[in-house]
Design an enzyme around this catalytic site. Structure first.
Site, PDB file in Angstrom:
ATOM      1  N   HIS A  82      18.639  17.628  26.940  1.00 52.52           N
ATOM      2  CA  HIS A  82      19.253  18.720  27.699  1.00 52.52           C
ATOM      3  C   HIS A  82      18.248  19.310  28.676  1.00 52.52           C
ATOM      4  O   HIS A  82      17.119  19.616  28.310  1.00 52.52           O
ATOM      5  CB  HIS A  82      19.736  19.826  26.753  1.00 52.52           C
ATOM      6  CG  HIS A  82      20.299  21.010  27.480  1.00 52.52           C
ATOM      7  ND1 HIS A  82      21.574  21.016  28.003  1.00 52.52           N
ATOM      8  CD2 HIS A  82      19.749  22.193  27.815  1.00 52.52           C
ATOM      9  CE1 HIS A  82      21.783  22.169  28.618  1.00 52.52           C
ATOM     10  NE2 HIS A  82      20.695  22.904  28.522  1.00 52.52           N
ATOM     11  N   ASP A 161      30.553  31.563  22.245  1.00 50.71           N
ATOM     12  CA  ASP A 161      29.559  31.569  23.322  1.00 50.71           C
ATOM     13  C   ASP A 161      30.231  31.821  24.666  1.00 50.71           C
ATOM     14  O   ASP A 161      29.715  32.575  25.495  1.00 50.71           O
ATOM     15  CB  ASP A 161      28.788  30.246  23.361  1.00 50.71           C
ATOM     16  CG  ASP A 161      27.884  30.170  24.586  1.00 50.71           C
ATOM     17  OD1 ASP A 161      26.965  31.021  24.681  1.00 50.71           O
ATOM     18  OD2 ASP A 161      28.092  29.305  25.451  1.00 50.71           O
ATOM     19  N   ARG A 168      28.155  39.008  28.849  1.00 50.77           N
ATOM     20  CA  ARG A 168      26.762  39.214  29.283  1.00 50.77           C
ATOM     21  C   ARG A 168      26.676  39.222  30.802  1.00 50.77           C
ATOM     22  O   ARG A 168      25.910  39.985  31.395  1.00 50.77           O
ATOM     23  CB  ARG A 168      25.861  38.099  28.714  1.00 50.77           C
ATOM     24  CG  ARG A 168      25.595  38.259  27.218  1.00 50.77           C
ATOM     25  CD  ARG A 168      25.037  36.988  26.604  1.00 50.77           C
ATOM     26  NE  ARG A 168      23.844  36.541  27.289  1.00 50.77           N
ATOM     27  CZ  ARG A 168      23.440  35.264  27.348  1.00 50.77           C
ATOM     28  NH1 ARG A 168      24.136  34.315  26.766  1.00 50.77           N
ATOM     29  NH2 ARG A 168      22.349  34.954  27.996  1.00 50.77           N
ATOM     30  N   SER A 183      22.606  30.548  23.047  1.00 50.43           N
ATOM     31  CA  SER A 183      23.750  30.055  23.820  1.00 50.43           C
ATOM     32  C   SER A 183      23.605  28.564  24.102  1.00 50.43           C
ATOM     33  O   SER A 183      24.515  27.770  23.838  1.00 50.43           O
ATOM     34  CB  SER A 183      23.841  30.862  25.119  1.00 50.43           C
ATOM     35  OG  SER A 183      24.709  30.264  26.040  1.00 50.43           O
ATOM     36  N   LYS A 187      25.733  25.067  22.015  1.00 49.48           N
ATOM     37  CA  LYS A 187      26.505  23.989  22.636  1.00 49.48           C
ATOM     38  C   LYS A 187      25.943  22.613  22.265  1.00 49.48           C
ATOM     39  O   LYS A 187      26.693  21.667  22.029  1.00 49.48           O
ATOM     40  CB  LYS A 187      26.517  24.187  24.155  1.00 49.48           C
ATOM     41  CG  LYS A 187      27.468  25.342  24.543  1.00 49.48           C
ATOM     42  CD  LYS A 187      27.364  25.727  26.003  1.00 49.48           C
ATOM     43  CE  LYS A 187      26.214  26.647  26.259  1.00 49.48           C
ATOM     44  NZ  LYS A 187      26.399  27.637  27.316  1.00 49.48           N
TER      45      LYS A 187
HETATM   46  N1  URA Z   1      22.868  28.773  30.170  1.00 43.55           N
HETATM   47  C1  URA Z   1      23.603  28.915  29.049  1.00 43.55           C
HETATM   48  O1  URA Z   1      24.288  27.987  28.638  1.00 43.55           O
HETATM   49  N2  URA Z   1      23.569  30.072  28.391  1.00 43.55           N
HETATM   50  C2  URA Z   1      22.831  31.120  28.812  1.00 43.55           C
HETATM   51  O2  URA Z   1      22.846  32.138  28.175  1.00 43.55           O
HETATM   52  C3  URA Z   1      22.087  30.972  29.993  1.00 43.55           C
HETATM   53  C4  URA Z   1      22.121  29.780  30.643  1.00 43.55           C
END
Ligand code: URA
Ligand code: CA
Length: 434
Positions: A82, A161, A168, A183, A187
């Protein structure tokens, strides 16, 4: 349990228990807890931070809020890579076939998303016929057969999320390292990988502009991964200037092909070897990093990696002859050369401004609804540290629009040339394993 008490505890610097974290994540996902209370908690977290245990629990609670991808039918150790995102980051296109050629199973779920250029899927779709609409069974079958497949986002992954991120976004709480780390990791973990290699970028074109912040984010993500039983490591890499030379979807496919042939840009090639050898070791396909690197180099030299790319393209409906004949990829109507106005050394090429220029050409999406033009983009002829003579080409602009004066202006202001020498920036700043 009352949300009020949880907010008060975090406001005063306390450590939340697993039950408290799960209470607010579940309650918010089900819409039992209102936005205003969760907003207050997020702001308290922004100021007070979270312990490694809290981060890991928050991540697990977000993973448990939705579907989880089950990759257990794929044999071998599934290692996911990632990147926190950058400009002209072509690594996935190279790494997927490259590490697959050594027997590392690459089961990649990817998105389109917003950005200066498209996501991995958009880039791959620049190959005529290529598609990512696979059923879960087809996806698993392909990875077992070819060691590599890419599928579009399926299922309802990490709904908590999604809701928290949107909140946010409007409450000035995106820039909290524990919240970002949880976050991103939620994923990755929901997507089913056994091990995770993170490429945390730093510099003008990165989400984390500052090296110290990038290191902190990397530490927290590695800690979360290891807490929840997924072997995780992070590489901190440079994103002050774009990676490689190509920025744009079809142009990056071409760059990936060149890299798989062994003729790629030095920085992109080196980053692929660095990340790739970590993936190969995590997947138990080499004893150590040096051994892994040798195997990766050999796979490029012998053409094994390139052959793997062809198989991968053809298995998902794509025209694999693009590998031998890149003129089959979409091409822009105009190629305009941007010439240097003065002689000297390239001091900087501000990555995010170059990304904006690519976006102005139509290479990326400004909003979820916008269309992208797979053919357009930029090719850099010079990188930081290179010398240049007045009148030499700095960038080739691949455009489908008539009016590109603004793009040229943007490029001129983002590339600085001066008489004094300048050094190319380091590519790898750090590796974080715990
Ligand atoms: N990318 C994400 O997936 N989450 C975040 O909080 C910031 C950037
Ligand atoms: Ca590139």
């Amino acid at each position: 349990m009352r949300m009020y008490d949880i907010i008060e505890k975090k406001r005063d610097g306390g450590e939340l228990t697993e039950a408290e974290i799960r209470f607010f994540v579940e309650g918010y996902t089900k819409e039992d807890i209102p936005d205003y209370q969760v907003s207050a908690l997020l702001m308290a977290i922004y100021y007070q931070g979270m312990t490694p245990e809290e981060c890991a629990t928050l991540t697990s609670a977000m993973v448990d809020s939705g579907d989880k991808i089950d990759l257990s039918a794929i044999s071998g150790i599934k290692v996911d890579k990632h990147s926190t995102g950058g400009v002209g980051d072509t690594t996935t296109l190279v790494l997927a076939p490259l590490v697959a050629s050594l027997g590392v199973p690459v089961a990649k779920m990817s998105g389109r998303g917003l950005g200066h250029t498209g996501g991995t899927i958009d880039k791959l779709e620049a190959i005529p016929g290529f598609h990512v609409e696979l059923t879960g069974d087809e996806f698993i079958e392909l990875v077992n057969k070819n060691k590599v497949a890419v599928v579009g986002q399926t299922g309802n992954l990490t709904p908590a999320d999604k809701k928290l991120y949107s909140l946010r976004d409007v409450t000035a709480t995106v820039d909290s390292i524990p919240l970002i780390a949880s976050s991103i990791m939620s994923k990755k973990i929901a997507s089913g990988a056994d091990a995770i290699v993170l490429d945390v970028k730093t510099g003008a074109g990165a989400f984390m502009k500052d090296l110290a912040d990038a290191k902190e984010l990397a530490h927290q993500m590695v800690s979360i991964g290891n807490h929840v039983g997924r072997k995780t490591m992070a590489v901190i890499s440079d994103m002050s200037q774009p990676l490689g030379r190509a920025i744009g979807n079809a142009l990056e496919v071409q760059e990936a092909i060149e890299t798989l042939k062994g003729n790629g840009p030095t920085d992109l090639t080196e980053l692929c070897f660095t990340l790739g050898s970590q993936m190969v070791v995590l997947a138990n396909k080499a004893d150590n990093l040096d051994d892994a690197r040798l195997k990766l180099k050999e796979s490029i030299q012998t053409g094994k990696a390139l052959a793997q790319f062809k198989t991968f393209i053809a298995s998902q409906g794509g025209d694999a002859s693009v590998v031998d004949d890149p003129t089959l990829l979409p091409a822009a109507a105009q190629k305009i050369e941007l010439k240097a106005k003065n002689s000297g050394t390239i001091q900087s090429i501000i990555a995010d401004d170059i990304g904006t220029a690519a976006m102005m050409l139509g290479a990326g999406r400004a909003t979820k609804e916008s269309d992208i033009d797979l053919a357009v983009g930029l090719v850099l002829h010079k990188k930081v540290g290179d010398s240049v003579k007045a009148g030499e080409t700095l960038v080739t602009i691949h455009a489908n629009q008539e009016q590109i004066d603004e793009v040229k202006e943007k490029l001129y202001t983002s590339i600085t040339i001066a008489e004094h020498p300048a050094k190319a920036p380091s590519l790898i700043y750090d590796m974080i394993t715990e």
